[in-house]
Design an enzyme around this catalytic site. Structure first.
Site, mmCIF file in Angstrom:
data_model
loop_
_atom_site.group_PDB
_atom_site.id
_atom_site.type_symbol
_atom_site.label_atom_id
_atom_site.label_comp_id
_atom_site.label_asym_id
_atom_site.label_seq_id
_atom_site.Cartn_x
_atom_site.Cartn_y
_atom_site.Cartn_z
ATOM 1 N N THR A 13 0.636 -1.168 -0.094
ATOM 2 C CA THR A 13 0.077 0.018 0.025
ATOM 3 C C THR A 13 0.778 1.188 -0.011
ATOM 4 O OG1 THR A 13 0.012 -0.208 2.257
ATOM 5 C CG2 THR A 13 -1.937 -0.972 1.133
ATOM 6 N N THR A 36 -3.553 -3.918 5.080
ATOM 7 C CA THR A 36 -4.362 -4.331 6.114
ATOM 8 C C THR A 36 -5.936 -4.134 6.288
ATOM 9 O OG1 THR A 36 -3.716 -2.552 7.516
ATOM 10 C CG2 THR A 36 -2.233 -4.781 7.348
ATOM 11 N N TYR A 154 12.564 -6.496 16.543
ATOM 12 C CA TYR A 154 12.629 -6.325 15.382
ATOM 13 C C TYR A 154 13.974 -7.000 14.663
ATOM 14 C CZ TYR A 154 12.907 -3.606 10.788
ATOM 15 O OH TYR A 154 12.747 -3.195 9.468
ATOM 16 N N LYS A 158 14.452 -9.968 11.653
ATOM 17 C CA LYS A 158 15.047 -9.897 10.381
ATOM 18 C C LYS A 158 16.339 -10.530 10.266
ATOM 19 C CE LYS A 158 12.232 -6.510 8.765
ATOM 20 N NZ LYS A 158 11.492 -6.846 7.691
ATOM 21 N N ILE A 187 15.632 4.093 4.745
ATOM 22 C CA ILE A 187 14.833 4.518 3.629
ATOM 23 C C ILE A 187 13.785 5.362 3.937
ATOM 24 C CG2 ILE A 187 13.541 3.577 1.487
ATOM 25 C CD1 ILE A 187 16.499 2.701 1.623
HETATM 26 P P1 NAP Z 1 5.546 0.993 6.148
HETATM 27 O O1 NAP Z 1 5.680 2.332 5.187
HETATM 28 O O2 NAP Z 1 5.270 1.175 7.356
HETATM 29 O O3 NAP Z 1 4.604 0.096 5.424
HETATM 30 C C1 NAP Z 1 4.172 -1.243 6.037
HETATM 31 C C2 NAP Z 1 3.265 -2.140 5.008
HETATM 32 O O4 NAP Z 1 3.203 -3.418 5.763
HETATM 33 C C3 NAP Z 1 2.143 -1.437 4.712
HETATM 34 O O5 NAP Z 1 1.470 -1.881 3.501
HETATM 35 C C4 NAP Z 1 1.310 -2.331 5.924
HETATM 36 O O6 NAP Z 1 -0.383 -2.049 5.469
HETATM 37 C C5 NAP Z 1 1.671 -3.518 5.827
HETATM 38 N N1 NAP Z 1 1.525 -4.324 7.060
HETATM 39 C C6 NAP Z 1 1.621 -3.749 8.332
HETATM 40 N N2 NAP Z 1 1.129 -4.775 9.298
HETATM 41 C C7 NAP Z 1 0.772 -5.710 8.383
HETATM 42 C C8 NAP Z 1 0.266 -7.086 8.736
HETATM 43 N N3 NAP Z 1 -0.333 -7.660 10.147
HETATM 44 N N4 NAP Z 1 -0.293 -7.867 7.739
HETATM 45 C C9 NAP Z 1 0.152 -7.585 6.294
HETATM 46 N N5 NAP Z 1 0.604 -6.164 6.172
HETATM 47 C C10 NAP Z 1 0.932 -5.479 6.918
HETATM 48 O O7 NAP Z 1 6.933 0.117 5.872
HETATM 49 P P2 NAP Z 1 8.071 0.134 4.840
HETATM 50 O O8 NAP Z 1 9.164 1.430 5.565
HETATM 51 O O9 NAP Z 1 7.859 0.600 3.597
HETATM 52 O O10 NAP Z 1 9.115 -1.143 5.236
HETATM 53 C C11 NAP Z 1 8.620 -2.360 4.384
HETATM 54 C C12 NAP Z 1 9.610 -3.410 4.795
HETATM 55 O O11 NAP Z 1 10.973 -2.832 4.537
HETATM 56 C C13 NAP Z 1 9.183 -3.800 6.105
HETATM 57 O O12 NAP Z 1 9.635 -5.231 6.439
HETATM 58 C C14 NAP Z 1 10.499 -3.379 6.859
HETATM 59 O O13 NAP Z 1 10.841 -4.047 8.130
HETATM 60 C C15 NAP Z 1 11.590 -3.155 5.883
HETATM 61 N N6 NAP Z 1 12.544 -2.261 6.112
HETATM 62 C C16 NAP Z 1 12.480 -0.961 6.161
HETATM 63 C C17 NAP Z 1 13.479 0.115 6.102
HETATM 64 C C18 NAP Z 1 12.959 1.552 6.167
HETATM 65 O O14 NAP Z 1 14.139 2.239 6.314
HETATM 66 N N7 NAP Z 1 12.048 1.974 5.790
HETATM 67 C C19 NAP Z 1 14.761 -0.229 6.477
HETATM 68 C C20 NAP Z 1 14.861 -1.762 6.689
HETATM 69 C C21 NAP Z 1 14.030 -2.820 6.308
HETATM 70 P P3 NAP Z 1 -1.273 -0.911 5.702
HETATM 71 O O15 NAP Z 1 -0.918 0.196 4.949
HETATM 72 O O16 NAP Z 1 -2.497 -1.437 5.403
HETATM 73 O O17 NAP Z 1 -1.145 -0.546 7.049
#
Ligand code: NAP
Length: 247
Positions: A13, A36, A154, A158, A187
């Site tokens: 999303t 979600t 977390y 990971k 990010i």
């Molecule tokens: P984000 O913007 O917080 O988006 C999270 C996504 O996960 C949303 O689409 C959310 O849906 C969905 N979600 C949350 N809980 C869920 C559940 N119980 N079941 C199914 N879907 C669920 O996250 P992001 O920053 O894009 O991160 C994406 C991935 O990259 C994650 O695994 C995160 O740990 C990893 N990551 C991110 C960073 C960073 O700096 N951003 C760094 C390292 C790793 P809704 O929109 O409906 O809530």
């Protein structure tokens, strides 16, 4: 629609998941993306439509086995096929020092980011084994390698994810299926928006490229792993972090 490959992206999303959906669509994949809630899933559906992306949006709670089973049968019904690529992207943070962490903070994070891998992989792997081809790509994190104070829950998920991928990669290597991780650094997304300006400034200072990444940086690495060009890469982690961590 028939000859196109299907990519399932959980958590499509916003943020990294949405960028992955756009990039894989650019590479010719049909997209099955999840959110979600009704609201976030409707938003994704609109995004797909306004970007002329062929695909569908589904509601998924990755901590709920029945929700994953429903997703599997809905995709099968809508596309008359199962996904060729599964991107395990959905994830949460729920930070606290271990000494102050609640059971709920611990178990919710483990269930969302790690236990979900067990359930989703068992269901979506079966048809890949039958077809003797497939790609599983998991979004880990730089903190899996460095550790991070305030994130024992977390970081456990990971780094567990990396071990999971290496082991599964060995199990399915002869079946034409690859299993890899992409490990983002910091990010700019909603997840990192929670950080204070002072924290972001400090993080940028620690990064050799002196800036946080954007979601597309991660999507490009995922698209490569999903492509035919990455056929001989498995059990691997691609780090995308501006030099913050070098293996
Ligand atoms: P984000 O913007 O917080 O988006 C999270 C996504 O996960 C949303 O689409 C959310 O849906 C969905 N979600 C949350 N809980 C869920 C559940 N119980 N079941 C199914 N879907 C669920 O996250 P992001 O920053 O894009 O991160 C994406 C991935 O990259 C994650 O695994 C995160 O740990 C990893 N990551 C991110 C960073 C960073 O700096 N951003 C760094 C390292 C790793 P809704 O929109 O409906 O809530």
């Amino acid at each position: 629609m028939k000859n196109k490959k299907i990519a399932l992206i959980t958590g499509a999303t916003r943020g990294i998941g949405l960028a992955i959906a756009k990039e894989l669509a650019n590479d010719g994949f049909l997209i099955a993306g999840t959110g979600t809630s009704q609201q976030s899933t409707d938003g994704l559906r609109e995004e797909l439509k306004s970007n002329n992306i062929e695909g569908s949006a589904y509601i998924l709670d990755i901590t709920d086995e029945h929700s994953i089973e429903k997703l599997y049968s809905d995709i099968n019904k809508d596309f008359s096929e199962t996904p060729d690529v599964v991107v395990n992207n959905a994830g949460i943070t729920n930070d606290n020092l271990l000494i102050r962490m609640s059971d709920d903070q611990w178990f919710k994070t483990i269930n969302t980011n790690l236990n979900s891998l067990y359930t989703i992989s068992k269901i979506f792997l079966k048809p890949m084994i039958k077809k003797r081809k497939g790609r599983i790509i998991c979004i880990s994190s730089v903190v899996a390698n460095t550790g991070n104070a305030g994130q024992t829950n977390y970081v456990t998920t990971k780094s567990g994810m990396i071990g999971f991928c290496k082991s599964l990669a060995r199990e399915v290597a002869t079946r034409g299926i690859t299993v890899n991780c992409v490990s983002p650094g910091f990010i700019t997304t909603d997840m990192t928006d929670k950080l204070s300006d002072a924290q972001k400034e400090q993080i940028s200072k620690d990064i050799p490229m002196s800036k946080m990444g954007v979601a597309a940086d991660i999507a490009y690495a995922v698209a490569f792993l999903a492509s035919e060009k990455a056929e001989y890469i498995t059990g691997e982690t691609i780090h995308v972090n501006g030099g913050l961590y070098m293996q």
